[in-house]
Scaffold this active site. Sequence first.
Site, PDB file in Angstrom:
ATOM      1  N   HIS A   1      65.823 -49.504  54.182  1.00 60.31           N
ATOM      2  CA  HIS A   1      66.764 -49.374  54.103  1.00 60.31           C
ATOM      3  C   HIS A   1      67.750 -50.861  54.296  1.00 60.31           C
ATOM      4  O   HIS A   1      68.931 -51.270  53.277  1.00 60.31           O
ATOM      5  CB  HIS A   1      68.240 -48.417  54.405  1.00 60.31           C
ATOM      6  CG  HIS A   1      67.303 -46.824  54.632  1.00 60.31           C
ATOM      7  ND1 HIS A   1      66.328 -46.457  53.354  1.00 60.31           N
ATOM      8  CD2 HIS A   1      67.544 -46.033  55.687  1.00 60.31           C
ATOM      9  CE1 HIS A   1      65.694 -45.312  53.783  1.00 60.31           C
ATOM     10  NE2 HIS A   1      66.405 -45.340  55.103  1.00 60.31           N
TER      11      HIS A   1
ATOM     12  N   ASP B   1      61.692 -45.656  49.671  1.00 58.64           N
ATOM     13  CA  ASP B   1      62.725 -45.440  50.730  1.00 58.64           C
ATOM     14  C   ASP B   1      63.910 -45.060  49.805  1.00 58.64           C
ATOM     15  O   ASP B   1      64.256 -45.994  48.382  1.00 58.64           O
ATOM     16  CB  ASP B   1      62.906 -47.129  50.546  1.00 58.64           C
ATOM     17  CG  ASP B   1      64.514 -47.984  51.321  1.00 58.64           C
ATOM     18  OD1 ASP B   1      65.165 -47.381  51.272  1.00 58.64           O
ATOM     19  OD2 ASP B   1      63.923 -48.758  52.043  1.00 58.64           O
ATOM     20  N   HIS B   2      64.130 -44.062  49.737  1.00 59.87           N
ATOM     21  CA  HIS B   2      64.780 -43.130  49.438  1.00 59.87           C
ATOM     22  C   HIS B   2      67.005 -44.549  48.578  1.00 59.87           C
ATOM     23  O   HIS B   2      67.427 -43.396  47.922  1.00 59.87           O
ATOM     24  CB  HIS B   2      65.673 -42.096  50.074  1.00 59.87           C
ATOM     25  CG  HIS B   2      66.745 -42.055  51.053  1.00 59.87           C
ATOM     26  ND1 HIS B   2      65.962 -41.829  51.929  1.00 59.87           N
ATOM     27  CD2 HIS B   2      67.688 -41.541  50.972  1.00 59.87           C
ATOM     28  CE1 HIS B   2      66.517 -41.952  52.881  1.00 59.87           C
ATOM     29  NE2 HIS B   2      68.364 -41.427  52.136  1.00 59.87           N
TER      30      HIS B   2
HETATM   31  P1  NAD Z   1      60.015 -31.284  59.404  1.00 61.60           P
HETATM   32  O1  NAD Z   1      59.486 -31.428  60.484  1.00 61.60           O
HETATM   33  O2  NAD Z   1      61.157 -30.264  58.938  1.00 61.60           O
HETATM   34  O3  NAD Z   1      58.528 -30.679  58.420  1.00 61.60           O
HETATM   35  C1  NAD Z   1      57.496 -31.364  58.142  1.00 61.60           C
HETATM   36  C2  NAD Z   1      56.174 -29.922  57.353  1.00 61.60           C
HETATM   37  O4  NAD Z   1      54.749 -31.271  58.087  1.00 61.60           O
HETATM   38  C3  NAD Z   1      56.634 -28.945  57.580  1.00 61.60           C
HETATM   39  O5  NAD Z   1      56.915 -28.678  56.471  1.00 61.60           O
HETATM   40  C4  NAD Z   1      55.184 -28.653  58.565  1.00 61.60           C
HETATM   41  O6  NAD Z   1      54.675 -27.019  58.366  1.00 61.60           O
HETATM   42  C5  NAD Z   1      54.243 -29.322  58.400  1.00 61.60           C
HETATM   43  N1  NAD Z   1      53.582 -29.456  59.360  1.00 61.60           N
HETATM   44  C6  NAD Z   1      53.582 -30.521  60.768  1.00 61.60           C
HETATM   45  N2  NAD Z   1      52.061 -30.109  60.562  1.00 61.60           N
HETATM   46  C7  NAD Z   1      51.290 -30.183  59.781  1.00 61.60           C
HETATM   47  C8  NAD Z   1      50.173 -29.789  59.753  1.00 61.60           C
HETATM   48  N3  NAD Z   1      49.053 -29.908  61.096  1.00 61.60           N
HETATM   49  N4  NAD Z   1      49.727 -29.127  58.973  1.00 61.60           N
HETATM   50  C9  NAD Z   1      49.693 -29.234  58.070  1.00 61.60           C
HETATM   51  N5  NAD Z   1      51.583 -29.278  57.597  1.00 61.60           N
HETATM   52  C10 NAD Z   1      52.093 -29.429  58.714  1.00 61.60           C
HETATM   53  O7  NAD Z   1      59.819 -33.259  58.713  1.00 61.60           O
HETATM   54  P2  NAD Z   1      61.140 -33.468  57.531  1.00 61.60           P
HETATM   55  O8  NAD Z   1      61.874 -34.297  58.026  1.00 61.60           O
HETATM   56  O9  NAD Z   1      60.888 -32.978  56.370  1.00 61.60           O
HETATM   57  O10 NAD Z   1      60.501 -35.196  56.780  1.00 61.60           O
HETATM   58  C11 NAD Z   1      59.182 -35.542  56.536  1.00 61.60           C
HETATM   59  C12 NAD Z   1      59.118 -36.498  56.227  1.00 61.60           C
HETATM   60  O11 NAD Z   1      60.203 -37.210  55.473  1.00 61.60           O
HETATM   61  C13 NAD Z   1      58.760 -37.238  57.425  1.00 61.60           C
HETATM   62  O12 NAD Z   1      57.979 -38.617  57.328  1.00 61.60           O
HETATM   63  C14 NAD Z   1      60.216 -38.327  57.465  1.00 61.60           C
HETATM   64  O13 NAD Z   1      60.278 -39.227  58.292  1.00 61.60           O
HETATM   65  C15 NAD Z   1      60.865 -38.183  56.506  1.00 61.60           C
HETATM   66  N6  NAD Z   1      61.875 -37.725  55.370  1.00 61.60           N
HETATM   67  C16 NAD Z   1      63.358 -37.179  56.572  1.00 61.60           C
HETATM   68  C17 NAD Z   1      63.938 -36.613  55.862  1.00 61.60           C
HETATM   69  C18 NAD Z   1      65.327 -36.025  56.245  1.00 61.60           C
HETATM   70  O14 NAD Z   1      66.190 -36.068  55.825  1.00 61.60           O
HETATM   71  N7  NAD Z   1      64.723 -34.922  56.870  1.00 61.60           N
HETATM   72  C19 NAD Z   1      64.828 -38.174  55.629  1.00 61.60           C
HETATM   73  C20 NAD Z   1      63.738 -39.111  55.071  1.00 61.60           C
HETATM   74  C21 NAD Z   1      62.703 -39.375  55.308  1.00 61.60           C
END
Ligand code: NAD
Length: 491
Positions: A240, A177-178
Site C-alpha cells: 500500500h 492491493d485494495h
Molecule cells: P481467514 O483466516 O479469516 O479465512 C481463511 C479462509 O480459508 C476460511 O474460509 C478457511 O476455511 C479457508 N481455509 C483455510 N485453510 C483451508 C484449507 N486447507 N482448505 C480450504 N479452505 C481453507 O482469512 P482472511 O482474513 O479472510 O484472509 C484471506 C486472505 O485475504 C489472506 O490472504 C489475507 O492475507 C488476505 N487479506 C485479508 C484481509 C482482511 O481484512 N481479513 C485484508 C487484506 C487481505
Amino acid sequence: MSEGNKQATTLILFGATGDLAKRKLYPALYRLYKKQNHFAVIGVARRDISHDDFRAIIQESLENYTHRDDDIQDFVQKFFYYALDVKETEGYTGLKSLCDHVDSEFGLKENRMFYLSLAPEFFAPVTLNLQASGLTDNSGWKKLVIEKPFGRDLKSANELNEAIHNVFKEDEIYRIDHYLGKEMVQNIQVIRFANPIFESIWNNRYISNVQITSSETLGVGERASYYDHTGALMDMVQNHMLQMVALTAMEPPSRFETEDIRDEKVKVLRSVRQITTDDIAGHIIKGQYTRGTMPNGNVVKGYREEDNIKEKSMTETFVAAKLFIDNFRWAGVPFYIRTGKRMTVKSTEIVIQFKDAPQNPYFNNFNDIQPNLLVIHVQPDEGLSLKLNAKKFSSSGDTMPITMEFSNSDLTGADAYERLIQDCLNGDSTNFTRWDEVALSWEFVDSITKAWNEKNIPLDRYESGSMGPASAYELLDKDGLHWWPLTKVEK
Ligand code: NAD
C-alpha cells in the site's frame, strides 16, 4: 450482447467462510448484483456445510455490513458451496462438476474467476490443482484474483509467480492491493494530470517534501499469529505505502491505458533509492506498541502481551521511512512515509508540502506564514484540502492560514472491493499490481530487512494511543521539518 452477458461469470471463491469474504466480498458482490452484473458464486472452504448453511452466512454478512433490499433471496440463490481441503488434489474433480452445473444453469459461458482469499501458502498449490483438475480448460475466459501478501520476499514472490504463470498468463492475473480500489487513491492521477495548476508545480522546484501516513487505532487483534511473522514493513510498506508513493510521484503516462500507467509506476519504483546497510539508521524507524491509553480512555495491551504473540517478539508494528526518488523530477525531495497500529487516530493522508515563499525584507510584514499544503484524504474522509495564507480580516498586515476543502463523504461511492471486482469482471487490470511492480517493491523491502538484520537496528517502543516513537519525529526534525497533524481522522 448486453453488458450483463459480457460479464457472465462463475466466481469460485476460495476462503468463503473467512473474515475478508464476510466483511468485504459479500457486501461488494451484493452491490455488483444490484448493478446488473450477471454471476453465480461457488464458495469453497474446509468446513462441511450445505448450500443453505452457506447462504445463511451470506445473509448474516449482508445484515452486518451493508444495506439490504427485499431482493436478498434472489441474490443468495446464486450462491453454492463446496467443501474442500484445498491441498487435496482429488477433491477438485467434484468442484469442476459443480462449476459445470452452475455454469449451464445460469448461462455463464464458462467464464471463470478464481478468487483466492486464502492464506498465502495455498496460492501456488491451489493454482496448480485448478489446472490438474481441468477447471482452467474452459472455453470462456479465466482470471485469477489473488489476495496479498504476494510472497514474503523477492525469492518467494518469484517462486509463486512462476507457479501461477504455469497456469495463467500475466493479463489473467489480478493481484489485489485494495488501496488501489480506494476512491482518492484512484483520484490522485486525476488531481495531478487534469489540473495544470498542480502538475506544473509538481516537482523539486516547488515541493519541499511529501508525507504519506496510514495509521490504525486497532492492535493486532485476531491476525496475531500471521502478523507476528509479517510486521508492518511487509504488511503495509511493500504494497500500500509504495503504491501511494508511486502514484504520487509518477510521470504522466503517454496514454491513460493500463500498461502505460503501470509502466510509469514501475519507473518510480525503479528510481526509489535503495537503503544501504550503512544509512539504514537515519532513514528507517521501526517501532512496536506498548501498553497505553487510547483517546477513548481504553487502556490496551502492549504488542508483546497480546494473545499468540511471542513474549520477546521483535516484530515491528510501526515503520517510518525517508525515501528518495532518484529521477529528474524528484531529486532532493524527501518522501516520508509512516504506518502503524495502535496509533492515536485512524487515517490515511498524503500531504504535499510546497516550498516556502521567498524571504525578503518586505515579507517581514507578513507574520505567521505557513507552507502551502495540498492534502489528499484517502480515509476515513475522502477528499482534498488546500491550505493557503490569507490576510486576517480587519488587521493591518497580519496573515492567517485558510483551508479550501472538498469532501466526498456525502456522496455514496462504491467501496474498494466493489470497484476492484467490477474492474476484474470488466477485464480492466489497471488497479491491480503487475509483476514487475511487485518484484521492485520486494527488492526495496528486502534491502531494508537485510540491513535491519545486519545492523541489529533497535526496535523503538511507543505507547499505544501515540503517533509512534520519538525517533519518527526526529527523522523529520533533523531536516527542519515535522509531521503535519492528520486532519480527517477516525478516533
Ligand atoms: P481467514 O483466516 O479469516 O479465512 C481463511 C479462509 O480459508 C476460511 O474460509 C478457511 O476455511 C479457508 N481455509 C483455510 N485453510 C483451508 C484449507 N486447507 N482448505 C480450504 N479452505 C481453507 O482469512 P482472511 O482474513 O479472510 O484472509 C484471506 C486472505 O485475504 C489472506 O490472504 C489475507 O492475507 C488476505 N487479506 C485479508 C484481509 C482482511 O481484512 N481479513 C485484508 C487484506 C487481505
